[in-house]
Motif scaffolding. Structure first.
Motif, PDB file in Angstrom:
ATOM      1  N   GLU A   1      29.404   1.721 -30.564  1.00 21.91           N
ATOM      2  CA  GLU A   1      29.813   0.443 -31.105  1.00 21.91           C
ATOM      3  C   GLU A   1      28.966  -0.284 -32.139  1.00 21.91           C
ATOM      4  O   GLU A   1      28.924  -1.406 -32.600  1.00 21.91           O
ATOM      5  N   GLY A   2      27.878   0.783 -32.646  1.00 23.72           N
ATOM      6  CA  GLY A   2      26.751   0.185 -33.572  1.00 23.72           C
ATOM      7  C   GLY A   2      27.456   0.057 -34.887  1.00 23.72           C
ATOM      8  O   GLY A   2      28.634   0.584 -34.996  1.00 23.72           O
ATOM      9  N   PRO A   3      26.707  -0.469 -35.951  1.00 26.06           N
ATOM     10  CA  PRO A   3      27.504  -0.866 -37.203  1.00 26.06           C
ATOM     11  C   PRO A   3      27.628   0.454 -38.075  1.00 26.06           C
ATOM     12  O   PRO A   3      28.437   0.610 -38.821  1.00 26.06           O
ATOM     13  N   LEU A   4      26.756   1.420 -37.626  1.00 21.09           N
ATOM     14  CA  LEU A   4      26.990   2.756 -38.516  1.00 21.09           C
ATOM     15  C   LEU A   4      27.909   3.597 -37.942  1.00 21.09           C
ATOM     16  O   LEU A   4      28.630   4.193 -38.690  1.00 21.09           O
ATOM     17  N   CYS A   5      28.478   3.463 -36.531  1.00 23.43           N
ATOM     18  CA  CYS A   5      29.202   4.344 -35.901  1.00 23.43           C
ATOM     19  C   CYS A   5      30.789   3.790 -35.954  1.00 23.43           C
ATOM     20  O   CYS A   5      31.529   4.330 -35.406  1.00 23.43           O
ATOM     21  N   ASN A   6      30.770   2.348 -36.205  1.00 23.06           N
ATOM     22  CA  ASN A   6      32.144   1.760 -35.918  1.00 23.06           C
ATOM     23  C   ASN A   6      32.521   0.987 -37.118  1.00 23.06           C
ATOM     24  O   ASN A   6      32.645  -0.192 -37.064  1.00 23.06           O
ATOM     25  N   ILE A   7      32.488   1.575 -38.377  1.00 20.20           N
ATOM     26  CA  ILE A   7      33.041   0.944 -39.432  1.00 20.20           C
ATOM     27  C   ILE A   7      34.349   0.787 -39.492  1.00 20.20           C
ATOM     28  O   ILE A   7      35.105   1.800 -39.692  1.00 20.20           O
ATOM     29  N   LYS A   8      35.015  -0.288 -39.578  1.00 18.23           N
ATOM     30  CA  LYS A   8      36.238  -0.789 -39.691  1.00 18.23           C
ATOM     31  C   LYS A   8      37.020  -0.137 -40.609  1.00 18.23           C
ATOM     32  O   LYS A   8      38.143   0.575 -40.533  1.00 18.23           O
ATOM     33  N   ASN A   9      36.582  -0.412 -41.711  1.00 11.87           N
ATOM     34  CA  ASN A   9      37.323   0.118 -42.866  1.00 11.87           C
ATOM     35  C   ASN A   9      36.537   0.995 -43.903  1.00 11.87           C
ATOM     36  O   ASN A   9      35.545   0.303 -44.675  1.00 11.87           O
ATOM     37  N   VAL A  10      36.701   2.058 -43.597  1.00  8.86           N
ATOM     38  CA  VAL A  10      35.614   3.137 -44.324  1.00  8.86           C
ATOM     39  C   VAL A  10      35.863   3.141 -45.717  1.00  8.86           C
ATOM     40  O   VAL A  10      35.339   3.934 -46.622  1.00  8.86           O
ATOM     41  N   SER A  11      37.300   2.643 -45.972  1.00  8.60           N
ATOM     42  CA  SER A  11      37.396   2.854 -47.646  1.00  8.60           C
ATOM     43  C   SER A  11      36.916   1.804 -48.505  1.00  8.60           C
ATOM     44  O   SER A  11      36.862   2.016 -49.582  1.00  8.60           O
TER      45      SER A  11
END
Lengths: 1220, 161
Positions: free
Chosen positions: A760-770
């Motif tokens: 759930e970390g900020p690096l691994c859980n990027i909602k909108n990778v675009s």
């Protein structure tokens, strides 16, 4: 005439602004002693911008009643007079106080009203007033001059109440008034005992024991017989109970003769002292005062001055004439009127001259006998003083110290707050009501027990004032201050601080640690300055500088720093720095899954945006690699030295090595599978990961705790089925919060870092990778560790086992590694050699993916050292970074090379002038005004490249200077528009790779030479009109920019053994020409002065100014020697103006130019630091001279880097020591 | 000898010499403006000492002696730049400035003052004298010490080394 409006207090509050009002507005008449606004002793004084109080633009008065203090107002001082009308009551103070006004309706004709958030309403300063009805309510004991005021009852009565108890009367001069204090007591009431606090204060009155006073003559007789009294016997009167509210009145009456009748005698017992007889106010106590008050005595220890500034919540008040009033006991504060600009009178204070070695000034120490009244209110719009209610341990600690030591502690507080700003909390520094803070611990450890005085409370100390007065101040000469933070990595001790370079500083370094450093290099760069200190460092202003946060650091020509390895330092942590929970750190570090990220650049916001956004950013690329550390299956160990907190040679790692190999072979794969792939199918893993490489990691923990762990490196395929993270971006920005500035500073461009994988970390859980811009916040808890690789066996790991510096003296050139590649890291991975190549190729691929083509460096063959990439995507990021738009479509470059020279430049430099036109306005590059122009000569692949920059010198890392190898990241490539030119921008960063240190008592590192010499002749001189004007002619000449440009000058120098052709420009040339000196002897001797009579003694008459005027006419003047260059007075010149016209002997201008040159040849010795010019530079100069139709002189050519005046004593002493 | 040949010429250098050293130099036979110091050719010197005598002929010259404690040196400061044909080849404007400067030097050179003098060495009526180029009146007594140390150091390192 305009009608005078009657305002109410409510009107003032409703108006809501601090102001001054008067019945006759016009030029503000503040008082009969209108104080001057505080003069600005230095340009750094922030008070200079204080505005005067705005004035009501219509005539008005206030009508209300002046009352003694009550406890009903929300006022922390509990001793303010009150002014009330029908609407509301406010705290007030009054000049020209008359006790008859108490309880009366008065007209306030002129006032200041100060709005304060901390007071429930505001504070009224009554400047001019009169009684509404002067015939009403006057209480006269005689028909002539005596007024009587019942102390307890506010009702004015002519005849005092009678009482059965014997009452006493005293006649004398009020000498001192104590602060109001509370004494716990029990009061017997009819039914029960009731506990309460008895509020009261003491007054010391010097009474007379003459016959008149002993026998009960009438009060009038006492006052009439002024000559028969001798006021020598001290009597203490305790105004207690309801009489406490007379405190402000008695304070204002200090120095006046009064009679007080109706007093009772009480035997007072205090601590274990003898019983003490004291007079106490009673119900029928009356204060008798003559109508015309006459000051009879100047109270000892009096001082009157204007408040220049108030620091430390009012504990330190700066008065004019470098007097510092210490008000650490805030019960001594006068009314809220102690504001900047007010004139205050201090009575019964202690005058102390501290014997500090670092400053000279006078301290006025306030004790319980001290009274302060405002003699004249401040006309300035400054704030009221508010007393803090809570009493911390630090305040109690300060109260038991002598006055000069108190000031030292207060300065220390200020220093600590600056030094540890952002590192330690206010509570940690200053402590709380129950806990000591760092300042107190530090101060206590540096103070001898003799400086602590036992305190006995207000009552006791007021009576026993002698002990307080005669208490000798312990000599505080050994007390020193620590330097405020420089924003650089520093070693700080009680005496000072020094910049440090620590190559092996881990990313998670515990900055609270105390180190003992024995093995170190002390590196000094620059020239010895003269024995004379800088004139600008005014010792008396040091406290001001510290309190205001403007450290008056002495300028030094020497750059000094220390280089050492942390592993060779000894940690000497004391209990005050509890070690960080290393267990947590270990568990976080040694196990789990980690992303590998590659740092591509660091971005600092511009000066403008810094106010709004404190964050700094780093751009990173996520590599297709994962590291899995087995954690508990690995081995951890602590060095034997760590037991006694020493970090040094490490123990044999053979056992851990064996464990590591076992783990690597058996456990890592299983663990990884369990963590990433739950399908249990080995083929899944195989299809998802292209490489699976066992490795062992040497991990450096907090406090130099070193341990090893086994693990596996996985390289994920682009089309992998396994999704390790929910959403992952290839590139992102690390956003460092302000408290993570250290992490940012230690981050290295081009470095590979580990970031821990959290689902759930900020690096691994990027909602909108675009998203084009993905930010990952870096908080103090963010795991970010530098990674390095080697294919070597653990036991030969050099990164953690370098030899110590061994106190060696550098006998020849020695290269000190600072950030040389993989040797410095937090985690070192030992892998097979095949992997390192693979890894590097991945990095290269990533770079190429992002970068444009390799640099095309024109005539320079720098491809080995440089990489260039277009700034195309920065435009897209402008929304995030806010300032990238300032670099439209320009190329950023990285460059690595050896620094040959660094110098600040100015407009005198011809190449600068030409280049500046191409740069445009430097403000567009995001620099603020504190920047300076620098030129850095860098040798890359045997070619010299120049990097210019309008930068703040703090951008340069510690140790930056000639002789280092550095990498410049994100520098702007101005080519081909500006040939061979690169430029530092606010986005640039500099990483020192290595420092070349040379043992040089006397400078001669091959390129640099130092001479003490005189000017013999001037061969060539070019003067140009400067575009830069300095409006402030009175400013310090040294700090002013040159008003005349000198792009080139050639001097013939002679030291008695040799002569040289010394080329110089700008300030160096101006110094050698003595242009900054007002007296131009050559000019005086010539007819020039006679024709310019009347201006020679002013600043405007400086040579520089005269040249300026000539250049206004001609724009440019070229002077060429056309005769001998070996005799000062055998020189002839040809002088050409910018238009090409030759100036001839009939011109005044020619006279001046000739005088300037002759003047340069007489009088002065100079110490000139020069650089040997290489053949390229000499050829360039030759071309210049050919254009000017001049031959190159047949002597060695040198370029002046520094010109310093000579101190005969220092030079002679040095010669005696070295040569004789 | 080869080593000596590599040393830079001292001919155009202002050698810092003590009085007794300066008095020991001799002119080269066929070149009266060049002197011999330990086999080296010199022509210019810098000396520093107390002004012990002065003979002022306004508009013509100031002849003065300075004494540095090791010897007295006679110096001549010309004041006839604007009238003498000797300076005919010089620029008139430059001469005007030099003339004014020389007059101010002459005013400053009072008995008892410590003067630093640079100039060319010459022989006048069989005596050695320095034709003054420029004069600086030293007010810092440490300047004398430093000059002596310089003279000793340069003599060891350079002039006699």
């Amino acid at each position: 005439m305009q009608d005078v409006k009657i305002l109410t207090v409510s009107d003032l509050l409703h108006y809501g602004h601090s102001h001054t009002g008067s019945s006759s507005p016009g030029p503000p008449i503040i008082s009969d002693q209108t104080p001057q606004p505080p003069p600005g002793p230095s340009t750094s004084n922030p008070n200079r911008d204080i505005e005067p109080l705005p004035q009501l633009d219509y005539p008005a008065i206030l009508v209300g009643t002046l009352r003694l203090p009550t406890l009903t107002l929300k006022c922390t001082l509990w001793k303010c007079l009150e002014f009330s009308d029908d609407s509301v009551a406010v705290c007030c103070d009054i000049v020209g106080f008359d006790p008859r006004a108490i309880g009366k309706k008065i007209n306030v004709l002129t006032w200041n009203f100060i709005i304060s958030d901390h007071l429930s309403s505001g504070f009224l300063e009554i400047v001019k007033w009169d009684l509404s009805d002067s015939s009403h309510g006057l209480s006269l004991c005689s028909s002539l001059i005596i007024d009587s005021f019942p102390i307890v009852s506010n009702l004015i009565e002519c005849v005092p109440k009678t009482s059965n108890a014997k009452s006493y009367r005293i006649h004398g001069i009020i000498e001192a008034v104590s602060p109001v204090s509370l004494v716990p007591c029990s009061v017997e009431e009819s039914s029960s005992n009731k506990s309460m606090n008895l509020r009261g204060f003491q007054v010391r009155i010097m009474t007379c024991e003459c016959k008149l006073c002993r026998y009960e003559e009438s009060v009038r007789v006492l006052f009439e017989a002024t000559d028969s009294h001798s006021f020598t016997a001290p009597v203490f009167v305790y105004f207690c109970g309801p009489a406490w509210c007379w405190h402000p009145v008695l304070t204002k009456l200090i120095g006046n003769v009064v009679t007080i009748s109706g007093l009772k005698k009480k035997l007072i017992l205090m601590e274990k002292q003898e019983p003490f007889l004291m007079l106490v106010t009673a119900d029928n106590t009356i204060l008798h005062l003559p109508r015309l008050l006459k000051k009879r005595k100047i109270v000892c220890g009096s001082y009157q001055g204007t408040v220049k500034n108030v620091y430390m919540q009012g504990m330190v008040v700066e008065l004019d004439e470098e007097v510092w009033l210490l008000l650490t006991n805030q019960s001594l504060l006068p009314s809220h009127g102690l504001r900047i600009g007010a004139v205050i009178s201090i009575r019964n204070a202690h005058f102390v001259v501290p014997q500090f070695s670092w400053a000279k000034f006078i301290v006025l120490g306030a004790c319980d006998n001290t009274s302060i009244i405002v003699k004249s209110f401040s006309p300035l719009k400054t704030r009221c003083l508010i007393v803090s209610q809570s009493q911390s341990q630090l305040e109690n600690f300060i109260e038991v110290l002598g006055f000069s030591t108190r000031l030292w502690v207060l300065l220390l507080v200020s220093c600590f707050q600056k030094t540890f700003s952002g590192i330690l909390s206010r509570k940690e520094l200053l402590g709380s009501r129950h806990n000591e803070g760092l300042v107190q611990m530090f101060a206590r450890s540096h103070l001898h027990t003799s400086v602590f005085r036992a305190r006995h409370g207000v009552l006791m100390e007021f009576i026993k004032h002698e002990s307080c007065c005669t208490a000798t101040e312990p000599y505080p000469g050994n007390l020193k201050l620590i330097s405020p933070s420089s924003g650089r990595l520093q070693l700080v001790d009680m005496t000072d601080s020094i910049d440090v370079v620590i190559p092996d500083l881990p990313s998670f370094w515990d900055h609270n640690s105390i180190f003992e450093v024995i093995d170190y290099f002390l590196i000094v760069e620059g020239m010895h300055e003269s024995d004379l200190p800088e004139l600008s460092s005014d010792d008396s202003s040091l406290p001001r500088s510290i309190f205001q946060g403007f450290p008056s650091a002495r300028k030094s020509n020497l750059k000094i720093f220390v280089y050492f390895h942390l592993r060779n330092a000894t940690c000497r942590n004391r209990p005050i720095y509890p070690p960080i929970a290393s267990e947590d750190e270990l568990s976080d570090t040694k196990s789990g899954k980690f992303h590998l990220i590659y740092i591509t650049r660091k971005v600092r916001p511009t000066c403008h945006s810094m106010k709004l956004e404190r964050s700094v950013f780093a751009e990173a690329i996520v590599m297709p690699w994962y590291l899995f550390l087995a954690g508990k299956d690995g081995s951890t160990h602590q060095d034997k030295f760590l037991i006694d907190c020493t970090v040094g040679n490490h123990a044999d790692h053979s056992s851990s090595k064996r464990q590591k190999i076992d783990c690597a072979s058996t456990l890592s794969g299983t663990c990884f599978k369990d963590n990433f792939c739950r399908c249990g199918d080995q083929s899944c893993l195989r299809t998802s990961f292209s490489h699976e490489i066992p490795c062992s990691a040497t991990i450096q923990g907090v406090n130099n705790f070193i341990f090893t762990s086994s693990g596996t490196l996985y390289r994920i395929k682009a089309n992998a089925k396994i999704k390790v993270c929910k959403g992952r971006a290839k590139k992102f920005f690390l956003a460092f919060a302000s408290e993570c500035d250290l992490k940012y500073q230690l981050l290295q461009i081009g470095g590979v870092y580990l970031m821990k994988h959290h689902k759930e970390g900020p690096l691994c859980n990027i909602k909108n990778v675009s998203l084009k811009v993905v930010t990952v916040p870096v908080t103090p808890g963010t795991y970010l560790r530098r990674l390095s690789f080697s294919s070597e066996d653990l036991t030969t790991d050099k990164s953690l086992h370098n030899s110590s510096l061994c106190n060696e003296v550098i006998t020849k050139d020695q290269v000190l590694a600072v950030a040389s590649g993989s040797s410095i890291s937090d985690i070192h991975l030992h892998v097979s050699s095949s992997l390192t190549g693979l890894f590097e190729s991945d990095i290269k691929e990533l770079r190429n993916g992002q970068n444009a083509s390799d640099a095309n460096l024109g005539s320079f063959s720098l491809s080995l050292g440089m990489k260039t990439r277009m700034n195309a995507n920065l435009e897209q990021n402008s929304g995030l970074l806010g300032h990238s738009r300032i670099f439209p479509a320009r190329k950023f470059t990285s460059l690595r090379g050896d620094i040959i020279a660094v110098h600040s430049f100015d407009q005198g430099s011809s190449d600068m002038c030409s280049s500046r036109a191409d740069y445009g306005d430097h403000s567009q590059y995001g620099f603020c005004d504190r920047t300076k122009n620098f030129c850095i000569h860098v040798s890359v692949a045997n070619q010299t490249v120049k990097i210019f920059g309008f930068v703040n010198q703090y951008m340069f890392p510690t140790g930056f200077g000639p002789g280092i190898n550095a990498t410049f990241h994100q520098i702007l490539d101005l080519r081909p528009r500006v040939p061979s030119t690169l430029m530092l921008t606010s986005e640039s960063s500099i990483v020192i790779n290595s420092i070349r240190a040379v043992d040089e008592t006397h400078i001669s590192d091959g390129n640099l030479k130092r001479f003490r010499c005189r000017v013999v002749a001037v061969y060539v001189l070019v003067l140009e009109k400067s575009n830069r004007k300095c409006d402030d002619l009175n400013s310090n000449m040294q700090s002013r920019p040159l008003s005349v440009d000198i792009p080139l000058a050639c001097f013939i120098l002679d030291d008695g053994s040799c002569s040289w052709c010394c080329w110089a420009n700008a300030e160096r040339a101006a110094t050698l020409l003595r242009l900054e000196e007002y007296q131009l002897s050559g000019c005086e001797a010539s007819g020039y002065k006679r024709r310019r009579v009347g201006v020679q003694n002013t600043a405007r008459a400086s040579t520089m100014h005269r040249l300026e005027r000539i250049l206004e006419k001609h724009d440019r003047i070229t002077v060429k020697s056309c005769r001998s260059v070996f005799d000062p007075f055998d020189q002839d010149f040809s002088v050409t103006a910018g238009s090409g016209r030759a100036l001839i002997g009939l011109d005044d201008d020619f006279d001046l130019v000739a005088s300037v040159i002759f003047n340069a040849c007489i009088n002065r010795f100079w110490t000139v630091v020069t650089e040997v010019m290489d053949s390229n530079a000499v050829n360039l100069l030759k071309e210049h001279l050919v254009d000017m139709q001049m031959p190159m002189p047949c002597m060695e050519n040198l370029w002046a880097r520094e010109v310093l005046s000579v101190n005969h004593v220092t030079e002679a002493r040095e010669m005696m020591q070295n040569n004789l | 000898m080869a080593a000596q040949a590599q040393q830079p010429s001292l001919l155009n250098i202002h050698l810092k010499l003590l009085g007794f050293t300066l008095r020991s130099i001799t002119p080269f036979p066929n070149c009266p403006s060049v002197f011999n110091l330990n086999g080296k050719q010199i022509s210019r010197v810098e000396v520093l000492g107390v002004v012990t005598s002065r003979d002022h002929k306004p508009g013509r010259f100031l002849r003065f002696t300075i004494d540095d404690g090791t010897g007295s040196i006679t110096c001549v400061l010309w004041l006839n730049h604007l009238t003498s044909s000797f300076f005919a080849t010089r620029q008139p404007a430059t001469l005007r400035v030099i003339s004014d400067l020389s007059k101010s030097f002459a005013d400053d050179l009072r008995l008892g003052k410590v003067a630093r003098v640079r100039g060319r060495v010459s022989i006048f009526r069989g005596d050695l004298q320095v034709t003054v180029s420029d004069v600086v009146i030293e007010t810092d007594p440490n300047a004398e010490t430093l000059h002596r140390l310089d003279c000793i150091s340069l003599a060891r390192r350079c002039y006699f080394g």
